[in-house]
Design a protein around this motif. Structure first.
Motif, PDB file in Angstrom:
ATOM      1  N   SER A   1       8.025   6.960 -10.356  1.00 47.18           N
ATOM      2  CA  SER A   1       8.200   8.395 -10.644  1.00 47.18           C
ATOM      3  C   SER A   1       6.915   9.053 -11.095  1.00 47.18           C
ATOM      4  O   SER A   1       6.933  10.108 -11.710  1.00 47.18           O
ATOM      5  CB  SER A   1       9.279   8.578 -11.725  1.00 47.18           C
ATOM      6  N   SER A   2       5.782   8.445 -10.791  1.00 49.73           N
ATOM      7  CA  SER A   2       4.504   8.949 -11.275  1.00 49.73           C
ATOM      8  C   SER A   2       3.549   9.171 -10.113  1.00 49.73           C
ATOM      9  O   SER A   2       3.849   8.831  -8.965  1.00 49.73           O
ATOM     10  CB  SER A   2       3.913   7.943 -12.271  1.00 49.73           C
ATOM     11  N   THR A   3       2.415   9.778 -10.416  1.00 51.22           N
ATOM     12  CA  THR A   3       1.324   9.828  -9.449  1.00 51.22           C
ATOM     13  C   THR A   3       0.209   8.922  -9.955  1.00 51.22           C
ATOM     14  O   THR A   3       0.104   8.641 -11.157  1.00 51.22           O
ATOM     15  CB  THR A   3       0.792  11.257  -9.265  1.00 51.22           C
ATOM     16  N   TYR A   4      -0.638   8.471  -9.028  1.00 53.35           N
ATOM     17  CA  TYR A   4      -1.610   7.429  -9.355  1.00 53.35           C
ATOM     18  C   TYR A   4      -3.009   7.804  -8.891  1.00 53.35           C
ATOM     19  O   TYR A   4      -3.186   8.611  -7.968  1.00 53.35           O
ATOM     20  CB  TYR A   4      -1.176   6.117  -8.703  1.00 53.35           C
ATOM     21  N   ASP A   5      -3.979   7.168  -9.529  1.00 54.51           N
ATOM     22  CA  ASP A   5      -5.374   7.360  -9.137  1.00 54.51           C
ATOM     23  C   ASP A   5      -5.725   6.538  -7.901  1.00 54.51           C
ATOM     24  O   ASP A   5      -6.700   6.828  -7.212  1.00 54.51           O
ATOM     25  CB  ASP A   5      -6.288   6.973 -10.306  1.00 54.51           C
ATOM     26  N   ALA A   6      -4.935   5.509  -7.642  1.00 57.83           N
ATOM     27  CA  ALA A   6      -5.113   4.702  -6.437  1.00 57.83           C
ATOM     28  C   ALA A   6      -3.768   4.173  -5.988  1.00 57.83           C
ATOM     29  O   ALA A   6      -2.951   3.761  -6.822  1.00 57.83           O
ATOM     30  CB  ALA A   6      -6.076   3.538  -6.684  1.00 57.83           C
ATOM     31  N   VAL A   7      -3.532   4.208  -4.680  1.00 61.88           N
ATOM     32  CA  VAL A   7      -2.333   3.623  -4.084  1.00 61.88           C
ATOM     33  C   VAL A   7      -2.803   2.616  -3.032  1.00 61.88           C
ATOM     34  O   VAL A   7      -3.577   2.966  -2.137  1.00 61.88           O
ATOM     35  CB  VAL A   7      -1.429   4.685  -3.436  1.00 61.88           C
ATOM     36  N   VAL A   8      -2.362   1.372  -3.173  1.00 60.77           N
ATOM     37  CA  VAL A   8      -2.772   0.319  -2.246  1.00 60.77           C
ATOM     38  C   VAL A   8      -1.537  -0.183  -1.497  1.00 60.77           C
ATOM     39  O   VAL A   8      -0.612  -0.732  -2.105  1.00 60.77           O
ATOM     40  CB  VAL A   8      -3.432  -0.865  -2.994  1.00 60.77           C
ATOM     41  N   LEU A   9      -1.519   0.026  -0.184  1.00 58.40           N
ATOM     42  CA  LEU A   9      -0.458  -0.546   0.647  1.00 58.40           C
ATOM     43  C   LEU A   9      -0.876  -1.974   0.972  1.00 58.40           C
ATOM     44  O   LEU A   9      -1.656  -2.220   1.889  1.00 58.40           O
ATOM     45  CB  LEU A   9      -0.263   0.263   1.927  1.00 58.40           C
ATOM     46  N   ALA A  10      -0.351  -2.935   0.193  1.00 60.00           N
ATOM     47  CA  ALA A  10      -0.748  -4.337   0.343  1.00 60.00           C
ATOM     48  C   ALA A  10       0.112  -5.078   1.347  1.00 60.00           C
ATOM     49  O   ALA A  10      -0.349  -6.005   2.012  1.00 60.00           O
ATOM     50  CB  ALA A  10      -0.694  -5.039  -1.012  1.00 60.00           C
ATOM     51  N   VAL A  11       1.386  -4.678   1.449  1.00 61.06           N
ATOM     52  CA  VAL A  11       2.342  -5.340   2.342  1.00 61.06           C
ATOM     53  C   VAL A  11       3.089  -4.259   3.110  1.00 61.06           C
ATOM     54  O   VAL A  11       3.627  -3.326   2.507  1.00 61.06           O
ATOM     55  CB  VAL A  11       3.345  -6.207   1.547  1.00 61.06           C
ATOM     56  N   SER A  12       3.152  -4.379   4.412  1.00 64.12           N
ATOM     57  CA  SER A  12       3.702  -3.297   5.241  1.00 64.12           C
ATOM     58  C   SER A  12       5.212  -3.421   5.428  1.00 64.12           C
ATOM     59  O   SER A  12       5.712  -3.475   6.553  1.00 64.12           O
ATOM     60  CB  SER A  12       2.998  -3.254   6.595  1.00 64.12           C
TER      61      SER A  12
ATOM     62  N   VAL B   1      -4.240  -1.888   3.496  1.00 62.97           N
ATOM     63  CA  VAL B   1      -4.688  -3.252   3.772  1.00 62.97           C
ATOM     64  C   VAL B   1      -4.324  -3.678   5.188  1.00 62.97           C
ATOM     65  O   VAL B   1      -5.091  -4.363   5.870  1.00 62.97           O
ATOM     66  CB  VAL B   1      -4.086  -4.242   2.748  1.00 62.97           C
ATOM     67  N   LYS B   2      -3.154  -3.284   5.665  1.00 60.65           N
ATOM     68  CA  LYS B   2      -2.649  -3.734   6.962  1.00 60.65           C
ATOM     69  C   LYS B   2      -3.036  -2.827   8.135  1.00 60.65           C
ATOM     70  O   LYS B   2      -2.667  -3.108   9.273  1.00 60.65           O
ATOM     71  CB  LYS B   2      -1.123  -3.848   6.898  1.00 60.65           C
ATOM     72  N   SER B   3      -3.753  -1.749   7.852  1.00 57.30           N
ATOM     73  CA  SER B   3      -4.182  -0.823   8.914  1.00 57.30           C
ATOM     74  C   SER B   3      -3.008  -0.360   9.773  1.00 57.30           C
ATOM     75  O   SER B   3      -3.078  -0.351  11.006  1.00 57.30           O
ATOM     76  CB  SER B   3      -5.254  -1.474   9.803  1.00 57.30           C
ATOM     77  N   CYS B   4      -1.924   0.023   9.103  1.00 57.80           N
ATOM     78  CA  CYS B   4      -0.738   0.440   9.848  1.00 57.80           C
ATOM     79  C   CYS B   4      -0.392   1.914   9.643  1.00 57.80           C
ATOM     80  O   CYS B   4       0.526   2.419  10.286  1.00 57.80           O
ATOM     81  CB  CYS B   4       0.456  -0.435   9.462  1.00 57.80           C
ATOM     82  N   LEU B   5      -1.130   2.591   8.788  1.00 56.91           N
ATOM     83  CA  LEU B   5      -0.909   4.018   8.562  1.00 56.91           C
ATOM     84  C   LEU B   5      -1.865   4.830   9.424  1.00 56.91           C
ATOM     85  O   LEU B   5      -2.925   4.334   9.832  1.00 56.91           O
ATOM     86  CB  LEU B   5      -1.121   4.353   7.082  1.00 56.91           C
ATOM     87  N   PRO B   6      -1.545   6.095   9.703  1.00 53.22           N
ATOM     88  CA  PRO B   6      -2.477   6.937  10.466  1.00 53.22           C
ATOM     89  C   PRO B   6      -3.837   7.023   9.767  1.00 53.22           C
ATOM     90  O   PRO B   6      -3.912   7.162   8.550  1.00 53.22           O
ATOM     91  CB  PRO B   6      -1.769   8.303  10.469  1.00 53.22           C
ATOM     92  N   LYS B   7      -4.897   6.941  10.567  1.00 55.23           N
ATOM     93  CA  LYS B   7      -6.252   6.926   9.991  1.00 55.23           C
ATOM     94  C   LYS B   7      -6.512   8.140   9.126  1.00 55.23           C
ATOM     95  O   LYS B   7      -7.163   8.034   8.068  1.00 55.23           O
ATOM     96  CB  LYS B   7      -7.273   6.893  11.132  1.00 55.23           C
TER      97      LYS B   7
ATOM     98  N   GLN C   1      -4.678   9.690   7.243  1.00 57.49           N
ATOM     99  CA  GLN C   1      -3.912   9.692   5.999  1.00 57.49           C
ATOM    100  C   GLN C   1      -4.580   8.864   4.906  1.00 57.49           C
ATOM    101  O   GLN C   1      -4.331   9.068   3.717  1.00 57.49           O
ATOM    102  CB  GLN C   1      -2.510   9.155   6.277  1.00 57.49           C
ATOM    103  N   VAL C   2      -5.446   7.892   5.299  1.00 61.43           N
ATOM    104  CA  VAL C   2      -5.971   6.929   4.331  1.00 61.43           C
ATOM    105  C   VAL C   2      -7.441   7.166   4.041  1.00 61.43           C
ATOM    106  O   VAL C   2      -8.169   7.760   4.829  1.00 61.43           O
ATOM    107  CB  VAL C   2      -5.739   5.486   4.843  1.00 61.43           C
ATOM    108  N   ASP C   3      -7.856   6.658   2.891  1.00 62.80           N
ATOM    109  CA  ASP C   3      -9.266   6.730   2.506  1.00 62.80           C
ATOM    110  C   ASP C   3     -10.021   5.469   2.902  1.00 62.80           C
ATOM    111  O   ASP C   3     -11.237   5.493   3.054  1.00 62.80           O
ATOM    112  CB  ASP C   3      -9.383   6.916   0.980  1.00 62.80           C
ATOM    113  N   GLY C   4      -9.283   4.386   3.060  1.00 59.91           N
ATOM    114  CA  GLY C   4      -9.925   3.145   3.446  1.00 59.91           C
ATOM    115  C   GLY C   4      -8.907   2.138   3.970  1.00 59.91           C
ATOM    116  O   GLY C   4      -7.724   2.216   3.643  1.00 59.91           O
ATOM    117  N   ARG C   5      -9.377   1.198   4.796  1.00 55.80           N
ATOM    118  CA  ARG C   5      -8.524   0.128   5.302  1.00 55.80           C
ATOM    119  C   ARG C   5      -9.421  -1.003   5.791  1.00 55.80           C
ATOM    120  O   ARG C   5     -10.622  -0.812   5.995  1.00 55.80           O
ATOM    121  CB  ARG C   5      -7.618   0.623   6.412  1.00 55.80           C
ATOM    122  N   LEU C   6      -8.818  -2.158   5.971  1.00 54.25           N
ATOM    123  CA  LEU C   6      -9.594  -3.300   6.467  1.00 54.25           C
ATOM    124  C   LEU C   6      -9.906  -3.131   7.949  1.00 54.25           C
ATOM    125  O   LEU C   6      -9.191  -2.460   8.667  1.00 54.25           O
ATOM    126  CB  LEU C   6      -8.812  -4.596   6.250  1.00 54.25           C
TER     127      LEU C   6
END
Length: 427
Positions: free
Chosen positions: A381-392, A414-420, A422-427
């Motif tokens: 229920s919060s907002t964050y300074d960083a969100v990491v999608l570690a598992v898709s 991490v899994k490079s499964c979101l639209p480019k 939308q993200v700030d970084g990915r592997l």
């Protein structure tokens, strides 16, 4: 040897339970596990690992004269079995050394009920030689029987892929082997009755053991290669996925993707092969370098997240991060040897508060293993300074992740499964 033997499965986890259910459709099967809570759960017709659907489990618990499954924590019942199949885990310790204790304990248990004519088949992942050089002597000592005179052995490596509903146990070709030519044929024919994908009879137990341990070592090395490429291409400001898409247009290019390499198999098996190689005087360079690369990816992901946060002037010290996923792979509750925990611990090392959300993992298990109070999606229920999608997990891919971000926050995929975009970084 009996045409309609009673089969015992020792260890009812991700490997043992699906195998027990498959055999129980045609044979009398005894499923044995030392975990009483696990036995009680299964006898109630539910598998929390989700490897076996409840209706299938419940159908085989209804025994008839020739088939059906009995699940027990009583070792004495194993005396009724003619075939004993061992599916216990073979982990590594904190120093990455193979731990054969579960295998030895299982062999001691079987040895106490072993009788003349019985066959013991091992499915646990081991290095070449373990069945005949470690397990068989335990069986002989515990039973007082003589190997290949009074009882026999075999090895048929498990190939279960947790969470995979397509490549289930009966649909994966099975490698088999036995301690004599006659026993090898018998074991092969036994598995062939339930494995619709077919069987492959290896010429010896050691060959079958070696085949298993290199399957995951090969995959580990290939993923390590693309993980290293990902690090290089990030420094060159090139998108790794774009490179892989282009390279994959060549007919013989095999497209592996970078990521966190955990789980009970790929993250463990190379150490078993490396240990045996060292014992015989060979230092395995490629196997261990690949493992080092993959073991370090969690920390690398966290460091890249921190760099991106600093670039966006997001709050790092005393900041808040949300890690989505703690299981070792998507759409699966298995947390064994998960590398997501490395991301979490490294972010904490930067004095960040880290919340972890996973709709698949068991809360109590995560608390016990990692001392983490796991959140469900409706509890974030919060907002964050960083969100990491570690598992898709599928549930994560259906989310609007901007709901969890503040104006300066970083989203790392991490899994490079979101639209480019939308993200700030990915592997």
């Amino acid at each position: 040897m009996k045409k309609q033997p009673c089969i015992a499965i020792i260890g009812l986890g991700y490997v043992g339970l699906p195998l027990a259910v498959a055999f129980a459709e045609q044979f009398k099967v005894i499923g044995f596990d030392i975990n009483k809570a696990r036995v009680d759960e299964l006898n109630q017709g539910h598998d929390h690992t989700l490897e076996v659907e409840d209706h299938l489990l419940q159908s085989v618990l209804k025994e008839d004269e020739i088939s059906g499954l009995t699940i027990t924590a009583s070792a004495e019942v194993l005396s009724q079995a003619d075939i004993h199949i061992v599916t216990v885990p073979t982990p590594t310790d904190k120093n990455r050394q193979p731990v054969l204790t579960p295998l030895i304990k299982a062999s001691e248990t079987i040895g106490q009920v072993l009788k003349k004519g019985d066959i013991v088949v091992y499915e646990s992942t081991v290095y070449p030689g373990v069945t005949e050089e470690v397990c068989v002597p335990v069986l002989e000592q515990s039973s007082g029987l003589v190997f290949n005179t009074d009882f026999y052995a075999g090895y048929s490596p498990e190939r279960i892929n947790p969470g995979d509903k397509t490549h289930t146990v009966t649909k994966i070709l099975k490698v088999t082997s036995g301690s004599t030519p006659e026993v090898a044929q018998y074991i092969d024919h036994l598995y062939a009755k339930v494995i619709t994908a077919g069987t492959h009879l290896a010429p010896s137990i050691k060959v079958a053991e070696a085949a298993k341990v290199i399957e995951n070592s090969q995959r580990d090395i290939n993923i390590a290669f693309v993980n290293e490429l990902s690090k290089i291409f990030r420094l060159l400001d090139i998108d790794t996925d774009d490179v892989l898409e282009a390279a994959a247009t060549k007919w013989n290019f095999i497209k592996y993707t970078p990521g966190l390499v955990g789980g009970h198999c790929i993250g463990v098996d190379p150490y078993y092969l490396a240990q045996k190689a060292i014992e015989v005087g060979y230092n395995p360079e490629i196997i261990l370098s690949g493992r080092r690369m993959n073991d370090g990816m969690g920390r690398y992901v966290a460091s890249e997240v921190i760099k991106l946060m600093l670039n966006k002037e997001a709050k790092v010290k005393n900041g808040k991060a949300l890690v989505l996923g703690i299981t070792f792979k998507e759409n699966c509750p298995d947390t064994r040897n998960t590398k997501a925990i490395d991301v979490i611990e490294e972010l904490k090392a930067y004095n960040m508060q880290v919340d972890v959300c996973d709709p698949w993992a068991d809360k109590a298990e995560v608390k016990s293993l990692f001392d983490i109070d796991l959140l469900r999606l409706d509890e974030v229920s919060s907002t964050y300074d960083a969100v990491v999608l570690a598992v898709s997990h599928q549930q994560f891919l259906e989310l609007d992740l901007s709901n969890y971000q503040n104006k300066n926050s970083v989203l790392f995929d991490v899994k490079s499964c979101l639209p480019k975009a939308q993200v700030d970084g990915r592997l």
